[in-house]
Design a protein around this motif. Structure first.
Motif, PDB file in Angstrom:
ATOM      1  N   CYS A 169       0.716  -1.250  -0.093  1.00  0.00           N
ATOM      2  CA  CYS A 169      -0.071  -0.061   0.045  1.00  0.00           C
ATOM      3  C   CYS A 169       0.736   1.344   0.096  1.00  0.00           C
ATOM      4  O   CYS A 169       2.073   1.172   0.114  1.00  0.00           O
ATOM      5  N   ILE A 170       0.377   2.433   0.075  1.00  0.00           N
ATOM      6  CA  ILE A 170       0.947   3.613   0.078  1.00  0.00           C
ATOM      7  C   ILE A 170       1.742   3.650   1.584  1.00  0.00           C
ATOM      8  O   ILE A 170       1.166   3.175   2.398  1.00  0.00           O
ATOM      9  N   GLY A 171       3.033   3.825   1.540  1.00  0.00           N
ATOM     10  CA  GLY A 171       3.843   3.826   2.419  1.00  0.00           C
ATOM     11  C   GLY A 171       3.648   5.031   3.324  1.00  0.00           C
ATOM     12  O   GLY A 171       3.276   6.171   3.306  1.00  0.00           O
ATOM     13  N   PRO A 172       4.363   4.919   4.784  1.00  0.00           N
ATOM     14  CA  PRO A 172       4.252   6.301   5.820  1.00  0.00           C
ATOM     15  C   PRO A 172       4.792   7.391   5.461  1.00  0.00           C
ATOM     16  O   PRO A 172       4.711   8.387   5.977  1.00  0.00           O
ATOM     17  N   ASP A 173       5.866   7.403   4.496  1.00  0.00           N
ATOM     18  CA  ASP A 173       6.689   8.483   4.035  1.00  0.00           C
ATOM     19  C   ASP A 173       5.871   9.285   3.049  1.00  0.00           C
ATOM     20  O   ASP A 173       6.222  10.527   2.822  1.00  0.00           O
ATOM     21  N   ASP A 193       3.749  15.308  16.239  1.00  0.00           N
ATOM     22  CA  ASP A 193       3.374  13.859  16.027  1.00  0.00           C
ATOM     23  C   ASP A 193       2.915  13.102  16.862  1.00  0.00           C
ATOM     24  O   ASP A 193       2.659  13.472  18.140  1.00  0.00           O
ATOM     25  N   GLN A 194       2.051  12.106  16.513  1.00  0.00           N
ATOM     26  CA  GLN A 194       1.046  11.488  17.204  1.00  0.00           C
ATOM     27  C   GLN A 194       1.364   9.870  16.818  1.00  0.00           C
ATOM     28  O   GLN A 194       2.226   9.559  15.908  1.00  0.00           O
ATOM     29  N   PRO A 195       1.294   8.910  17.542  1.00  0.00           N
ATOM     30  CA  PRO A 195       1.363   7.479  17.340  1.00  0.00           C
ATOM     31  C   PRO A 195       0.784   6.935  15.872  1.00  0.00           C
ATOM     32  O   PRO A 195      -0.493   7.495  15.554  1.00  0.00           O
ATOM     33  N   ALA A 207      -1.511  22.568   7.993  1.00  0.00           N
ATOM     34  CA  ALA A 207      -0.963  21.262   8.940  1.00  0.00           C
ATOM     35  C   ALA A 207      -1.310  19.964   8.092  1.00  0.00           C
ATOM     36  O   ALA A 207      -2.670  19.965   7.868  1.00  0.00           O
ATOM     37  N   ARG A 208      -0.550  19.082   8.074  1.00  0.00           N
ATOM     38  CA  ARG A 208      -0.821  17.694   7.438  1.00  0.00           C
ATOM     39  C   ARG A 208      -0.032  16.776   8.447  1.00  0.00           C
ATOM     40  O   ARG A 208       0.737  17.186   9.053  1.00  0.00           O
ATOM     41  N   TRP A 209      -0.277  15.568   8.087  1.00  0.00           N
ATOM     42  CA  TRP A 209       0.373  14.546   8.713  1.00  0.00           C
ATOM     43  C   TRP A 209       0.686  13.491   7.657  1.00  0.00           C
ATOM     44  O   TRP A 209       0.048  13.265   6.588  1.00  0.00           O
ATOM     45  N   ARG A 210       1.716  12.502   7.898  1.00  0.00           N
ATOM     46  CA  ARG A 210       1.813  11.306   6.970  1.00  0.00           C
ATOM     47  C   ARG A 210       1.441  10.064   8.084  1.00  0.00           C
ATOM     48  O   ARG A 210       1.923   9.986   9.079  1.00  0.00           O
ATOM     49  N   ALA A 211       0.624   9.410   7.160  1.00  0.00           N
ATOM     50  CA  ALA A 211      -0.010   8.326   8.085  1.00  0.00           C
ATOM     51  C   ALA A 211       0.473   6.989   7.719  1.00  0.00           C
ATOM     52  O   ALA A 211       0.970   6.865   6.762  1.00  0.00           O
ATOM     53  N   ASP A 212       0.673   6.202   8.793  1.00  0.00           N
ATOM     54  CA  ASP A 212       1.303   4.807   8.658  1.00  0.00           C
ATOM     55  C   ASP A 212       0.024   3.793   8.404  1.00  0.00           C
ATOM     56  O   ASP A 212      -0.235   3.326   9.611  1.00  0.00           O
ATOM     57  N   LEU A 213      -0.128   3.459   7.481  1.00  0.00           N
ATOM     58  CA  LEU A 213      -1.365   2.331   7.365  1.00  0.00           C
ATOM     59  C   LEU A 213      -0.775   0.968   7.864  1.00  0.00           C
ATOM     60  O   LEU A 213      -1.915   0.287   8.437  1.00  0.00           O
ATOM     61  N   ALA A 228      -0.547 -14.424  13.975  1.00  0.00           N
ATOM     62  CA  ALA A 228       0.745 -14.113  13.364  1.00  0.00           C
ATOM     63  C   ALA A 228       0.341 -12.765  12.473  1.00  0.00           C
ATOM     64  O   ALA A 228      -0.548 -13.013  11.840  1.00  0.00           O
ATOM     65  N   VAL A 229       0.904 -11.597  12.526  1.00  0.00           N
ATOM     66  CA  VAL A 229       1.025 -10.627  11.614  1.00  0.00           C
ATOM     67  C   VAL A 229       2.063 -10.839  10.681  1.00  0.00           C
ATOM     68  O   VAL A 229       3.181 -10.437  11.482  1.00  0.00           O
ATOM     69  N   SER A 230       2.199 -10.476   9.412  1.00  0.00           N
ATOM     70  CA  SER A 230       3.406 -10.498   8.619  1.00  0.00           C
ATOM     71  C   SER A 230       3.015  -9.443   7.364  1.00  0.00           C
ATOM     72  O   SER A 230       1.799  -9.155   7.276  1.00  0.00           O
ATOM     73  N   GLY A 231       4.289  -9.180   6.735  1.00  0.00           N
ATOM     74  CA  GLY A 231       3.917  -8.524   5.433  1.00  0.00           C
ATOM     75  C   GLY A 231       4.352  -7.089   5.851  1.00  0.00           C
ATOM     76  O   GLY A 231       4.848  -6.512   6.695  1.00  0.00           O
ATOM     77  N   GLY A 232       3.828  -6.145   4.772  1.00  0.00           N
ATOM     78  CA  GLY A 232       3.997  -4.586   4.842  1.00  0.00           C
ATOM     79  C   GLY A 232       5.547  -4.364   4.517  1.00  0.00           C
ATOM     80  O   GLY A 232       6.495  -5.149   4.059  1.00  0.00           O
TER      81      GLY A 232
END
Length: 266
Positions: A169-173, A193-195, A207-213, A228-232
Protein backbone atom coordinates in the motif's frame (compact mmCIF):
# COMPACT_ATOMS: atom_id res chain seq x y z
CA UNK A 1 2.41 -20.45 -12.30
CA UNK A 2 2.82 -17.25 -10.32
CA UNK A 3 4.64 -14.37 -11.92
CA UNK A 4 8.03 -14.00 -10.25
CA UNK A 5 7.37 -10.31 -9.53
CA UNK A 6 4.16 -10.90 -7.57
CA UNK A 7 4.22 -10.70 -3.78
CA UNK A 8 3.84 -13.84 -1.69
CA UNK A 9 3.11 -14.11 2.02
CA UNK A 10 6.04 -15.43 4.03
CA UNK A 11 3.90 -17.43 6.44
CA UNK A 12 3.47 -21.03 7.51
CA UNK A 13 -0.10 -21.38 6.20
CA UNK A 14 0.60 -24.30 3.87
CA UNK A 15 -3.11 -25.06 3.37
CA UNK A 16 -3.70 -21.94 1.25
CA UNK A 17 -2.58 -20.37 -2.02
CA UNK A 18 -2.09 -16.61 -1.71
CA UNK A 19 -0.40 -13.74 -3.50
CA UNK A 20 -0.68 -10.10 -4.50
CA UNK A 21 -0.25 -9.05 -8.10
CA UNK A 22 1.92 -6.18 -9.30
CA UNK A 23 1.93 -4.43 -12.68
CA UNK A 24 3.76 -7.40 -14.21
CA UNK A 25 2.36 -10.35 -16.12
CA UNK A 26 -0.56 -8.98 -18.15
CA UNK A 27 -1.60 -7.78 -21.59
CA UNK A 28 -2.76 -4.19 -20.99
CA UNK A 29 -1.00 -1.15 -22.43
CA UNK A 30 0.34 -2.85 -25.54
CA UNK A 31 1.59 -1.19 -28.74
CA UNK A 32 -1.96 -0.52 -29.96
CA UNK A 33 -3.05 1.18 -26.73
CA UNK A 34 -3.72 4.90 -26.46
CA UNK A 35 -1.29 7.04 -24.48
CA UNK A 36 -3.62 6.98 -21.48
CA UNK A 37 -4.04 3.21 -21.68
CA UNK A 38 -0.29 2.68 -21.67
CA UNK A 39 -0.34 3.81 -18.06
CA UNK A 40 -2.33 0.63 -17.30
CA UNK A 41 0.47 -1.73 -18.37
CA UNK A 42 0.44 -4.54 -17.92
CA UNK A 43 -1.70 -6.52 -15.43
CA UNK A 44 -4.55 -4.11 -14.82
CA UNK A 45 -7.49 -5.92 -13.18
CA UNK A 46 -9.89 -2.97 -12.89
CA UNK A 47 -12.86 -2.70 -15.26
CA UNK A 48 -13.55 1.01 -14.75
CA UNK A 49 -10.17 2.62 -15.44
CA UNK A 50 -10.34 2.98 -19.22
CA UNK A 51 -8.76 -0.34 -20.18
CA UNK A 52 -9.97 -2.50 -23.06
CA UNK A 53 -12.48 -5.03 -21.64
CA UNK A 54 -10.74 -7.91 -23.42
CA UNK A 55 -7.50 -7.02 -21.65
CA UNK A 56 -9.14 -7.13 -18.24
CA UNK A 57 -10.78 -10.47 -19.03
CA UNK A 58 -7.43 -11.99 -19.98
CA UNK A 59 -5.63 -10.45 -17.00
CA UNK A 60 -8.25 -11.84 -14.61
CA UNK A 61 -8.02 -15.23 -16.32
CA UNK A 62 -4.29 -15.28 -15.56
CA UNK A 63 -4.94 -14.52 -11.90
CA UNK A 64 -7.54 -17.28 -11.78
CA UNK A 65 -5.11 -19.77 -13.30
CA UNK A 66 -2.44 -18.78 -10.78
CA UNK A 67 -4.65 -19.15 -7.70
CA UNK A 68 -6.29 -22.38 -8.84
CA UNK A 69 -9.84 -21.28 -8.02
CA UNK A 70 -12.36 -18.65 -9.08
CA UNK A 71 -11.47 -15.23 -7.62
CA UNK A 72 -14.62 -13.36 -6.63
CA UNK A 73 -14.14 -9.63 -7.10
CA UNK A 74 -16.24 -7.21 -5.07
CA UNK A 75 -17.86 -3.83 -5.63
CA UNK A 76 -15.63 -2.03 -3.15
CA UNK A 77 -17.09 1.05 -1.49
CA UNK A 78 -14.57 1.85 1.31
CA UNK A 79 -16.92 0.28 3.83
CA UNK A 80 -16.82 -2.54 6.36
CA UNK A 81 -19.21 -5.17 4.95
CA UNK A 82 -17.88 -8.74 4.72
CA UNK A 83 -19.29 -11.15 2.15
CA UNK A 84 -19.24 -14.91 2.71
CA UNK A 85 -18.63 -16.40 -0.71
CA UNK A 86 -21.13 -18.87 -2.14
CA UNK A 87 -21.31 -20.76 -5.43
CA UNK A 88 -23.64 -18.20 -7.01
CA UNK A 89 -20.98 -15.50 -6.69
CA UNK A 90 -18.92 -17.33 -9.31
CA UNK A 91 -21.67 -17.52 -11.95
CA UNK A 92 -20.75 -15.79 -15.24
CA UNK A 93 -23.59 -13.25 -14.96
CA UNK A 94 -23.16 -12.54 -11.24
CA UNK A 95 -22.90 -8.84 -10.47
CA UNK A 96 -20.22 -7.87 -7.94
CA UNK A 97 -21.72 -7.34 -4.49
CA UNK A 98 -21.04 -4.20 -2.48
CA UNK A 99 -18.50 -5.24 0.15
CA UNK A 100 -14.91 -4.52 1.11
CA UNK A 101 -13.98 -7.95 2.42
CA UNK A 102 -14.86 -11.57 1.79
CA UNK A 103 -14.33 -14.95 3.41
CA UNK A 104 -14.43 -18.43 1.89
CA UNK A 105 -14.65 -21.99 3.18
CA UNK A 106 -14.83 -23.40 -0.36
CA UNK A 107 -11.55 -24.23 -2.17
CA UNK A 108 -13.26 -23.44 -5.49
CA UNK A 109 -13.84 -19.81 -4.47
CA UNK A 110 -10.94 -17.43 -3.88
CA UNK A 111 -11.25 -14.18 -1.96
CA UNK A 112 -9.97 -11.16 -3.91
CA UNK A 113 -9.66 -7.45 -3.18
CA UNK A 114 -8.40 -4.80 -5.60
CA UNK A 115 -6.13 -1.95 -4.56
CA UNK A 116 -4.00 0.90 -5.86
CA UNK A 117 -2.67 2.55 -2.65
CA UNK A 118 -5.14 1.13 -0.10
CA UNK A 119 -3.96 -1.74 2.10
CA UNK A 120 -4.94 -5.32 1.24
CA UNK A 121 -4.90 -7.81 4.11
CA UNK A 122 -5.10 -11.58 3.57
CA UNK A 123 -6.17 -13.99 6.32
CA UNK A 124 -5.63 -17.73 6.68
CA UNK A 125 -7.44 -19.75 9.33
CA UNK A 126 -8.37 -23.41 9.88
CA UNK A 127 -10.75 -24.20 7.04
CA UNK A 128 -11.35 -20.57 6.17
CA UNK A 129 -9.63 -17.71 4.34
CA UNK A 130 -10.38 -14.02 3.99
CA UNK A 131 -9.33 -10.84 2.22
CA UNK A 132 -9.98 -7.23 3.24
CA UNK A 133 -9.64 -3.91 1.41
CA UNK A 134 -8.43 -1.53 4.11
CA UNK A 135 -8.17 2.07 3.04
CA UNK A 136 -8.21 4.53 5.91
CA UNK A 137 -12.02 4.71 5.99
CA UNK A 138 -12.53 0.97 6.11
CA UNK A 139 -9.66 0.49 8.52
CA UNK A 140 -11.04 3.10 10.92
CA UNK A 141 -14.54 1.69 10.53
CA UNK A 142 -13.59 -1.86 11.49
CA UNK A 143 -13.27 -3.85 8.25
CA UNK A 144 -10.43 -5.96 9.71
CA UNK A 145 -12.36 -6.68 12.90
CA UNK A 146 -15.45 -7.62 10.90
CA UNK A 147 -13.46 -9.96 8.66
CA UNK A 148 -11.89 -11.79 11.59
CA UNK A 149 -15.28 -12.10 13.33
CA UNK A 150 -16.84 -13.56 10.17
CA UNK A 151 -13.99 -16.06 9.81
CA UNK A 152 -14.24 -17.17 13.43
CA UNK A 153 -18.00 -17.60 13.09
CA UNK A 154 -17.70 -19.60 9.86
CA UNK A 155 -14.90 -21.91 11.04
CA UNK A 156 -15.64 -21.99 14.79
CA UNK A 157 -12.13 -20.80 15.53
CA UNK A 158 -10.59 -17.96 17.54
CA UNK A 159 -8.36 -15.07 16.36
CA UNK A 160 -5.15 -16.70 17.57
CA UNK A 161 -5.82 -19.51 15.05
CA UNK A 162 -5.65 -16.97 12.19
CA UNK A 163 -2.61 -15.56 10.39
CA UNK A 164 -2.73 -12.17 8.65
CA UNK A 165 -0.54 -10.80 5.88
CA UNK A 166 -0.40 -7.17 4.74
CA UNK A 167 0.24 -6.55 1.05
CA UNK A 168 1.55 -3.42 -0.65
CA UNK A 169 0.00 0.00 0.00
CA UNK A 170 1.08 3.63 0.11
CA UNK A 171 3.89 3.93 2.65
CA UNK A 172 4.16 6.11 5.77
CA UNK A 173 6.58 8.54 4.12
CA UNK A 174 4.11 9.31 1.31
CA UNK A 175 0.56 9.05 2.69
CA UNK A 176 -0.35 12.68 3.39
CA UNK A 177 -3.63 13.14 5.27
CA UNK A 178 -5.56 15.87 7.05
CA UNK A 179 -7.12 16.23 10.48
CA UNK A 180 -10.22 14.30 9.39
CA UNK A 181 -8.19 11.11 9.13
CA UNK A 182 -6.66 11.62 12.57
CA UNK A 183 -10.14 12.14 13.98
CA UNK A 184 -11.38 8.91 12.39
CA UNK A 185 -8.75 7.02 14.40
CA UNK A 186 -9.38 8.95 17.61
CA UNK A 187 -6.22 11.06 17.44
CA UNK A 188 -6.25 14.75 18.27
CA UNK A 189 -4.77 17.18 15.67
CA UNK A 190 -2.44 19.02 18.02
CA UNK A 191 0.04 20.01 15.30
CA UNK A 192 2.56 17.49 16.56
CA UNK A 193 3.57 13.91 15.96
CA UNK A 194 1.12 11.27 17.15
CA UNK A 195 1.31 7.46 17.22
CA UNK A 196 1.09 6.39 13.54
CA UNK A 197 0.90 10.04 12.36
CA UNK A 198 3.91 12.30 11.68
CA UNK A 199 3.21 16.03 11.59
CA UNK A 200 4.44 18.42 8.91
CA UNK A 201 3.21 21.44 7.00
CA UNK A 202 2.65 21.39 3.26
CA UNK A 203 3.89 24.00 0.77
CA UNK A 204 0.92 26.22 1.61
CA UNK A 205 1.75 26.11 5.31
CA UNK A 206 -1.27 23.94 6.15
CA UNK A 207 -1.08 21.35 8.92
CA UNK A 208 -0.79 17.86 7.45
CA UNK A 209 0.33 14.45 8.66
CA UNK A 210 1.96 11.35 7.16
CA UNK A 211 -0.08 8.31 8.14
CA UNK A 212 1.25 4.79 8.67
CA UNK A 213 -1.42 2.43 7.29
CA UNK A 214 0.74 -0.57 8.05
CA UNK A 215 1.19 0.48 11.66
CA UNK A 216 -2.49 1.29 12.11
CA UNK A 217 -3.51 -2.09 10.70
CA UNK A 218 -0.91 -4.02 12.70
CA UNK A 219 -2.06 -2.37 15.92
CA UNK A 220 -5.65 -3.42 15.27
CA UNK A 221 -4.73 -6.97 14.26
CA UNK A 222 -2.60 -7.44 17.36
CA UNK A 223 -5.39 -6.04 19.54
CA UNK A 224 -7.68 -8.72 18.11
CA UNK A 225 -5.23 -11.41 19.18
CA UNK A 226 -4.33 -12.59 15.68
CA UNK A 227 -1.86 -15.46 15.89
CA UNK A 228 0.70 -14.02 13.47
CA UNK A 229 0.92 -10.74 11.52
CA UNK A 230 3.40 -10.34 8.65
CA UNK A 231 3.99 -8.38 5.46
CA UNK A 232 4.08 -4.66 4.83
CA UNK A 233 7.02 -2.45 4.02
CA UNK A 234 6.34 -1.59 0.36
CA UNK A 235 5.19 1.79 -0.97
CA UNK A 236 2.97 1.81 -4.04
CA UNK A 237 3.42 5.54 -4.65
CA UNK A 238 7.22 5.34 -4.47
CA UNK A 239 7.55 2.44 -6.93
CA UNK A 240 5.35 3.35 -9.94
CA UNK A 241 7.19 0.96 -12.26
CA UNK A 242 6.17 -1.99 -10.07
CA UNK A 243 2.86 -0.98 -8.50
CA UNK A 244 -0.27 0.81 -9.60
CA UNK A 245 -0.93 3.91 -7.50
CA UNK A 246 -4.08 6.02 -7.56
CA UNK A 247 -2.22 8.99 -6.10
CA UNK A 248 0.46 8.69 -8.76
CA UNK A 249 -2.17 9.76 -11.31
CA UNK A 250 -1.49 13.29 -10.06
CA UNK A 251 2.19 12.87 -10.95
CA UNK A 252 2.07 11.48 -14.49
CA UNK A 253 -1.51 12.36 -15.44
CA UNK A 254 -2.29 8.78 -16.53
CA UNK A 255 -5.06 6.54 -15.23
CA UNK A 256 -3.99 4.02 -12.63
CA UNK A 257 -4.78 0.35 -12.96
CA UNK A 258 -5.73 -1.99 -10.13
CA UNK A 259 -3.84 -4.84 -8.48
CA UNK A 260 -5.36 -7.68 -6.48
CA UNK A 261 -4.56 -9.66 -3.36
CA UNK A 262 -6.01 -13.16 -3.67
CA UNK A 263 -6.28 -16.19 -1.38
CA UNK A 264 -8.00 -19.59 -1.45
CA UNK A 265 -8.06 -22.83 0.49
CA UNK A 266 -6.26 -25.70 -1.20
Amino acid sequence: MLNEDWLRPAWSASHVDAFMTTRAGGVSGGPQASEEQRGLASLNLGRSVGDEPANVVENRRRVEAAVGGHPVFLKQVHGTTVLRLRAEHALPDAAPEAADASISTDPALACAVMVADCLPVLFAGPGVVGAAHAGWRGLAGGVLENTVAAMCDAAHCVPRDISAWMGACIGPDQFEVGADVLAAFGAEPLHQDQPMFRFQRNEQGEARWRADLYGLARRRLEALGIGAVSGGGWCTLSEPSRFFSFRHERVDGLRSGRMAAVIRLR
